[in-house]
Design a protein around this motif. Sequence first.
Motif, PDB file in Angstrom:
ATOM      1  N   ILE A 167      25.661 -25.750  21.546  1.00  9.75           N
ATOM      2  CA  ILE A 167      26.582 -24.637  21.759  1.00  9.75           C
ATOM      3  C   ILE A 167      26.497 -24.192  23.207  1.00  9.75           C
ATOM      4  O   ILE A 167      25.439 -24.250  23.839  1.00  9.75           O
ATOM      5  CB  ILE A 167      26.280 -23.450  20.813  1.00  9.75           C
ATOM      6  N   SER A 168      27.631 -23.756  23.726  1.00  9.68           N
ATOM      7  CA  SER A 168      27.708 -23.312  25.110  1.00  9.68           C
ATOM      8  C   SER A 168      27.443 -21.815  25.188  1.00  9.68           C
ATOM      9  O   SER A 168      27.259 -21.132  24.172  1.00  9.68           O
ATOM     10  CB  SER A 168      29.090 -23.627  25.681  1.00  9.68           C
ATOM     11  N   GLN A 169      27.453 -21.318  26.413  1.00  9.31           N
ATOM     12  CA  GLN A 169      27.256 -19.883  26.608  1.00  9.31           C
ATOM     13  C   GLN A 169      28.393 -19.090  25.973  1.00  9.31           C
ATOM     14  O   GLN A 169      28.178 -18.021  25.398  1.00  9.31           O
ATOM     15  CB  GLN A 169      27.165 -19.599  28.111  1.00  9.31           C
ATOM     16  N   THR A 170      29.595 -19.624  26.064  1.00 13.09           N
ATOM     17  CA  THR A 170      30.744 -18.972  25.443  1.00 13.09           C
ATOM     18  C   THR A 170      30.613 -18.963  23.924  1.00 13.09           C
ATOM     19  O   THR A 170      30.934 -17.961  23.264  1.00 13.09           O
ATOM     20  CB  THR A 170      32.039 -19.676  25.854  1.00 13.09           C
ATOM     21  N   ASP A 171      30.133 -20.076  23.363  1.00 19.84           N
ATOM     22  CA  ASP A 171      29.939 -20.137  21.909  1.00 19.84           C
ATOM     23  C   ASP A 171      28.925 -19.095  21.446  1.00 19.84           C
ATOM     24  O   ASP A 171      29.156 -18.385  20.458  1.00 19.84           O
ATOM     25  CB  ASP A 171      29.476 -21.537  21.496  1.00 19.84           C
ATOM     26  N   LEU A 172      27.815 -19.001  22.140  1.00 19.34           N
ATOM     27  CA  LEU A 172      26.765 -18.074  21.723  1.00 19.34           C
ATOM     28  C   LEU A 172      27.217 -16.621  21.846  1.00 19.34           C
ATOM     29  O   LEU A 172      26.811 -15.777  21.037  1.00 19.34           O
ATOM     30  CB  LEU A 172      25.496 -18.298  22.553  1.00 19.34           C
ATOM     31  N   SER A 173      28.047 -16.338  22.821  1.00 22.04           N
ATOM     32  CA  SER A 173      28.514 -14.953  22.985  1.00 22.04           C
ATOM     33  C   SER A 173      29.372 -14.493  21.807  1.00 22.04           C
ATOM     34  O   SER A 173      29.562 -13.290  21.611  1.00 22.04           O
ATOM     35  CB  SER A 173      29.297 -14.813  24.291  1.00 22.04           C
ATOM     36  N   GLN A 174      29.890 -15.444  21.002  1.00 14.70           N
ATOM     37  CA  GLN A 174      30.712 -15.088  19.850  1.00 14.70           C
ATOM     38  C   GLN A 174      29.877 -14.663  18.649  1.00 14.70           C
ATOM     39  O   GLN A 174      30.440 -14.193  17.651  1.00 14.70           O
ATOM     40  CB  GLN A 174      31.593 -16.277  19.448  1.00 14.70           C
ATOM     41  N   TYR A 175      28.562 -14.802  18.728  1.00 15.41           N
ATOM     42  CA  TYR A 175      27.729 -14.484  17.571  1.00 15.41           C
ATOM     43  C   TYR A 175      27.839 -12.993  17.237  1.00 15.41           C
ATOM     44  O   TYR A 175      27.762 -12.130  18.112  1.00 15.41           O
ATOM     45  CB  TYR A 175      26.264 -14.845  17.846  1.00 15.41           C
ATOM     46  N   ASN A 176      28.009 -12.727  15.969  1.00 16.69           N
ATOM     47  CA  ASN A 176      28.085 -11.355  15.445  1.00 16.69           C
ATOM     48  C   ASN A 176      29.171 -10.546  16.166  1.00 16.69           C
ATOM     49  O   ASN A 176      28.960  -9.389  16.562  1.00 16.69           O
ATOM     50  CB  ASN A 176      26.727 -10.659  15.581  1.00 16.69           C
ATOM     51  N   ASP A 177      30.340 -11.172  16.340  1.00 21.73           N
ATOM     52  CA  ASP A 177      31.495 -10.497  16.950  1.00 21.73           C
ATOM     53  C   ASP A 177      31.171  -9.956  18.341  1.00 21.73           C
ATOM     54  O   ASP A 177      31.485  -8.806  18.680  1.00 21.73           O
ATOM     55  CB  ASP A 177      31.993  -9.356  16.051  1.00 21.73           C
ATOM     56  N   GLN A 178      30.511 -10.794  19.134  1.00 17.04           N
ATOM     57  CA  GLN A 178      30.205 -10.463  20.537  1.00 17.04           C
ATOM     58  C   GLN A 178      29.370  -9.180  20.657  1.00 17.04           C
ATOM     59  O   GLN A 178      29.581  -8.362  21.558  1.00 17.04           O
ATOM     60  CB  GLN A 178      31.492 -10.323  21.360  1.00 17.04           C
ATOM     61  N   ALA A 179      28.414  -9.031  19.755  1.00 17.21           N
ATOM     62  CA  ALA A 179      27.576  -7.827  19.804  1.00 17.21           C
ATOM     63  C   ALA A 179      26.638  -7.843  20.997  1.00 17.21           C
ATOM     64  O   ALA A 179      26.334  -6.792  21.571  1.00 17.21           O
ATOM     65  CB  ALA A 179      26.766  -7.706  18.513  1.00 17.21           C
ATOM     66  N   SER A 180      26.154  -9.024  21.398  1.00 16.44           N
ATOM     67  CA  SER A 180      25.226  -9.118  22.525  1.00 16.44           C
ATOM     68  C   SER A 180      25.992  -9.127  23.841  1.00 16.44           C
ATOM     69  O   SER A 180      27.099  -9.670  23.927  1.00 16.44           O
ATOM     70  CB  SER A 180      24.372 -10.383  22.412  1.00 16.44           C
ATOM     71  N   SER A 181      25.394  -8.541  24.860  1.00 14.54           N
ATOM     72  CA  SER A 181      26.058  -8.449  26.166  1.00 14.54           C
ATOM     73  C   SER A 181      26.066  -9.800  26.863  1.00 14.54           C
ATOM     74  O   SER A 181      25.240 -10.677  26.583  1.00 14.54           O
ATOM     75  CB  SER A 181      25.332  -7.421  27.043  1.00 14.54           C
ATOM     76  N   ASN A 182      27.007  -9.959  27.769  1.00  6.25           N
ATOM     77  CA  ASN A 182      27.103 -11.215  28.514  1.00  6.25           C
ATOM     78  C   ASN A 182      25.894 -11.418  29.417  1.00  6.25           C
ATOM     79  O   ASN A 182      25.482 -12.557  29.668  1.00  6.25           O
ATOM     80  CB  ASN A 182      28.386 -11.223  29.352  1.00  6.25           C
ATOM     81  N   ARG A 183      25.344 -10.327  29.925  1.00  5.35           N
ATOM     82  CA  ARG A 183      24.218 -10.454  30.851  1.00  5.35           C
ATOM     83  C   ARG A 183      22.969 -10.963  30.143  1.00  5.35           C
ATOM     84  O   ARG A 183      22.210 -11.751  30.716  1.00  5.35           O
ATOM     85  CB  ARG A 183      23.944  -9.107  31.524  1.00  5.35           C
ATOM     86  N   ILE A 184      22.749 -10.556  28.907  1.00  6.14           N
ATOM     87  CA  ILE A 184      21.587 -11.068  28.186  1.00  6.14           C
ATOM     88  C   ILE A 184      21.821 -12.517  27.768  1.00  6.14           C
ATOM     89  O   ILE A 184      20.872 -13.324  27.740  1.00  6.14           O
ATOM     90  CB  ILE A 184      21.260 -10.180  26.962  1.00  6.14           C
ATOM     91  N   ILE A 185      23.061 -12.882  27.470  1.00  2.56           N
ATOM     92  CA  ILE A 185      23.366 -14.289  27.159  1.00  2.56           C
ATOM     93  C   ILE A 185      23.113 -15.164  28.385  1.00  2.56           C
ATOM     94  O   ILE A 185      22.567 -16.276  28.287  1.00  2.56           O
ATOM     95  CB  ILE A 185      24.825 -14.436  26.680  1.00  2.56           C
ATOM     96  N   GLU A 186      23.490 -14.667  29.554  1.00  2.00           N
ATOM     97  CA  GLU A 186      23.230 -15.420  30.786  1.00  2.00           C
ATOM     98  C   GLU A 186      21.745 -15.627  31.004  1.00  2.00           C
ATOM     99  O   GLU A 186      21.311 -16.694  31.459  1.00  2.00           O
ATOM    100  CB  GLU A 186      23.837 -14.678  31.975  1.00  2.00           C
ATOM    101  N   ARG A 187      20.953 -14.620  30.695  1.00  2.00           N
ATOM    102  CA  ARG A 187      19.508 -14.748  30.865  1.00  2.00           C
ATOM    103  C   ARG A 187      18.924 -15.786  29.898  1.00  2.00           C
ATOM    104  O   ARG A 187      18.003 -16.528  30.246  1.00  2.00           O
ATOM    105  CB  ARG A 187      18.836 -13.392  30.635  1.00  2.00           C
ATOM    106  N   ILE A 188      19.458 -15.855  28.683  1.00  2.00           N
ATOM    107  CA  ILE A 188      18.980 -16.856  27.733  1.00  2.00           C
ATOM    108  C   ILE A 188      19.253 -18.256  28.269  1.00  2.00           C
ATOM    109  O   ILE A 188      18.395 -19.142  28.214  1.00  2.00           O
ATOM    110  CB  ILE A 188      19.643 -16.653  26.362  1.00  2.00           C
TER     111      ILE A 188
END
Length: 530
Positions: A297-318
């Motif tokens: 899964i890409s960064q965009t895919d992961l950001s969709q988890y739980n209706d985009q509940a997690s912020s983009n900045r924390i996804i970038e850090r992951i």
Amino acid sequence: MMIKETSLRRDPDLRGELAFLARGCDFVLPSRFKKRLKSFQQTQIQNKPEKKPATPLPPPATLPSSPQPDSPVPHVNNVVNVPLSVNIPRFYFPQGLPDTCSNHEQTLSRIETAFMDLEDQKADIYEMGKITKVCGCPLYWKAPMFRAAGGEKTGFVTAQAFIPMWRKLLNNHHDDASKFIWLLAKPSCTSLEQEDFIPLLQDVVDTHPGLTFLKDAPEFHSRYITTVIQRIFYTVNRSWSGKITSTEIRKSNFLQTLALLEEEEDINQITDYFSYEHFYVIYCKFWELDSDHDLYISQTDLSQYNDQASSNRIIERIFSGAVTRGQTVQKEGRMSYADFVWFLISEEDKRNPTSIEYWFRCMDLDGDGILSMYELEYFYEEQCERMEAMGIEPLPFHDLLCQMLDLVKPARDGRITLRDLKRCRMAHIFYDTFFNLEKYLDHEQRDPFAVQKDVENDGPEPSDWDRFAAEEYETLVTEESAQAQLQAGSFEDYEADEPAPPSEFGNKGNKTVTSSLPEKCGKLQSVDEE
């Protein structure tokens, strides 16, 4: 100041005094040096006995042979007290504390007798279970013992091959953790890597009565094994080294949980590591995000988890590599299924010690082991932007910071460490405040007294992850049952009747869900590659 011609090399006392003066100092002040040296020389002169003029020694007189009264031993004033050597008993046993009462030869004799009772005196992987019990080990140690005795090459194990191997193990390894490491690890290795668990877990999949339905879906064996391995390392490998040591095995409940597999036929009752229901929830969550179904899964895919509940900045850090292994994430920007297991458990159970470390690594931008006010403001900025877009007035950062410092109570003002977050027992609220908007708003609307009650409750309640997995599995089973009813053309009957609760499914429910999983997911490739 005049110094005698005697060099330092010939006067060890003077040399020791000079070393004492310079101990811990880069230089010595001349005045202090002269004063101490003069005092030392005067002390030496006073302690040295005065020498009398040399006189010739009288010739030894012939003494009569009559017995003489014993003369008293003169008292010596300058007696040096030599410290007595203390015999400290050994206290470190990396291979376990040896049991002097155990009779290894008697154990080996029983093993030889057990082999004599087998057909052709040979044990295959299934017959190895009898030998395992004779050795006093849990049943599911049989695959590692079979491989350690060379059974993988020949397909069977004889007493001549097994007994020398077991004698060597008994002589050098004295507790279950040390024996388990030696049986599973590669030769000359003292720790376990992820691939070392594959033979053991494959044997569990093949022989455990709670997983018999997986025989009809062999393509999911590797998915289940990958999930269990990641859960083992998530819980046991507290050092984040990627290698499990015997010390970590001893501190965990893994060996006890592995032994329970022999007693419990319903594998879903063992929620630690092996639950099939937990695997099914994790895999379905991953499959929903994996839009192209390439098991990444890409960064965009992961950001969709739980209706985009997690912020983009924390996804970038992951995806920056702060909490992932290997080079796939950093170089290609893709997350494997194994890394997703860590993410999902950490996201849904932020009270877990590994989860607290997981998110701390993500928020610690400069890697100095401290969450500074700048780092907190960096993550909270995006939360404010998202709340403003929803028409919610965000709390100013200064006011929020005061709340968080009161919540965590760090040991040093203005610096939040990992120890502070583990000690406060409110890390889940802290983390959700900075990068999970949905859960942050839930915390804000919840009664604070209820939150405090949860913190003070130390009873053996299920973890946040166990509750999440149970709820999601119930939802998935209901959806699968509804879909099966639709495909069978009996949707009207489904509306009239209430759906059966998941507790009534048991293994049958697993079969129902699993049977539709290959159709839903199609033919997938292995997830063992990272």
